[in-house]
Structures are given as structure tokens and as C-alpha cells.
Design an enzyme around this catalytic site. Sequence first.
Site, PDB file in Angstrom:
ATOM      1  N   GLU A 112      73.514  86.561 -23.489  1.00 58.01           N
ATOM      2  CA  GLU A 112      72.461  86.980 -22.556  1.00 58.01           C
ATOM      3  C   GLU A 112      72.960  86.909 -21.114  1.00 58.01           C
ATOM      4  O   GLU A 112      72.632  87.758 -20.282  1.00 58.01           O
ATOM      5  CB  GLU A 112      71.227  86.091 -22.745  1.00 58.01           C
ATOM      6  CG  GLU A 112      70.533  86.311 -24.091  1.00 58.01           C
ATOM      7  CD  GLU A 112      69.503  85.248 -24.408  1.00 58.01           C
ATOM      8  OE1 GLU A 112      68.412  85.609 -24.870  1.00 58.01           O
ATOM      9  OE2 GLU A 112      69.773  84.049 -24.185  1.00 58.01           O
ATOM     10  N   GLU A 132      70.405  82.356 -32.619  1.00 57.61           N
ATOM     11  CA  GLU A 132      69.237  81.490 -32.430  1.00 57.61           C
ATOM     12  C   GLU A 132      68.381  81.323 -33.676  1.00 57.61           C
ATOM     13  O   GLU A 132      67.852  80.233 -33.937  1.00 57.61           O
ATOM     14  CB  GLU A 132      68.363  82.030 -31.285  1.00 57.61           C
ATOM     15  CG  GLU A 132      68.929  81.794 -29.898  1.00 57.61           C
ATOM     16  CD  GLU A 132      69.828  82.924 -29.417  1.00 57.61           C
ATOM     17  OE1 GLU A 132      70.083  83.025 -28.202  1.00 57.61           O
ATOM     18  OE2 GLU A 132      70.289  83.724 -30.268  1.00 57.61           O
TER      19      GLU A 132
END
Length: 257
Positions: A112, A132
Site C-alpha cells: 500500500e 491480511e
Amino acid sequence: MGEVKVSVEGFVATITVSRPEKLNAFDIDMLKALAVACDEVEANGSVRVAILTGEGKAFSAGGDIKAWGGMAANEFGHAWVRFGHRVFERLATLRMPVIAALNGHALGGGLELAAAADIRIAESQIRIGLPETSLGMVPGWSGTQRLTKRFGAQIVRRMVLGGEMFSAEEARGYGLVDAVVETGTVLTAARDYAARIATRGPAALEIAKLMVASANGEDNGSAVEALGSILVAKTGDLKEGVAAFAGKRAAEFKGEW
């Protein structure tokens, strides 16, 4: 304790995420340091392009699980996810082009972070992904939003839902990185590319970055307002309006651009 270092050479700033003992994983202090680094680079009028990289063998392993694992739900949502989101947005909206020099793996929040840059150059040995959901959580620093806009929904689905990890060459094929170089050479490659960017018109670069972001559905409101404000700031009408205010008189606008 980690830090975010800023160095400037000529027209190029280098932002280095430095917590190598933790693979440059972020805690709250690191997020705060990144925000300060962005402000420092933004305020330096000589900087035309920025390079973002990590210290040691990783670009960034993302968020430090120990930093957020014990947070209550409300604290996690606000103090961690929303705050980190704002910091990464600050990086993504720097006025100058940003090159991510991926010297090592970029996982979860590390990917990210890389996605907030405009250009990504990766060393051949790296791997990237969004793991995640293997922890029972979801990407929180724009992994499902900015990454989808920039790279497409299907490749994000494969990383988030399927847990797929990609090599540097695979990532290049999917458009996740723009170039792949030999191990140990990414900073040289990033500096070469930065030098190429720095020869171009700084004002044109800043405006073009805003225009591309707007076309891609990113930050539309502030991009449009920034472009409009830059345009209006150069008009005779604005100068007249400010002068009238200072002189406590009615403005006499002439439609001067």
C-alpha cells in the site's frame, strides 16, 4: 526505534523508511515520522521528484502486528487504520512525482505504501502481496481502494482473496511495478529515472500529476480545486480583489486573466 530519513541532493529528495530490525514495519511513531517527512519534502521548493525506499533487506513488511494486535476495535479503526490512511494519502498527493525503489519485499501495508508512489521500480528478488486476510483482517491503508483504481480489481482480488504473492517479474507483467532491475541496483535505477523527471517543467509535472489523479478517480475534489486555484492565482482579477480588500474599497473587476 524506527525513523524516516530525508536527504536532498540537487532536485531529488530521498525518503527512507528505517526500521530494518523489523523489516521496516510501521508502528504509530513511524507513521507520524512519515507524515513529517512528507511535509519536509513538500516544503522544499528545490525538490522536483522524490524517491521512497526502505533500509536493509525489506522495502516494508507493512503494519507491525505488535503495534495494532492489542488495540480495541474503536482504537484500531481510528488511531491505526484511519490515521495510517491519512498519512499514505499525504504521500500519494505530494506535489512532485514519487518513485518507489523496492529494494526488498513489499507486503500488506508495504505494498500500500509502494502504491502511493507514481512509479515503482523493483529488484528482481522481491515479492509483493496483500496477506491480511490470512490474519483475519483486511487491507486498511487503501489496499482495496487505491490499488484497485491503479491496478484493476481482479489482480487485487487475487492478492486479497486468494492470498497470491507475486515475484517482481510477475508484478511487472500485471502492471504492479513498472520496471525490474538486478538485486542491489534499485537506488541507482531510481536516481536515473528521477534525473530524467527532474529535467522536465516542475509546474507542468505538478499539474499533470493532479490531472492524471483526477482522471483515475483519485482525490477528485482537491485535485480540481487545486488546479482551479492555481489558475485563478495568476489572474489580474485576483490581484484587484486583494488590493481592494486591503484598500477597503469596492473591487473593480475587469475579467483579466
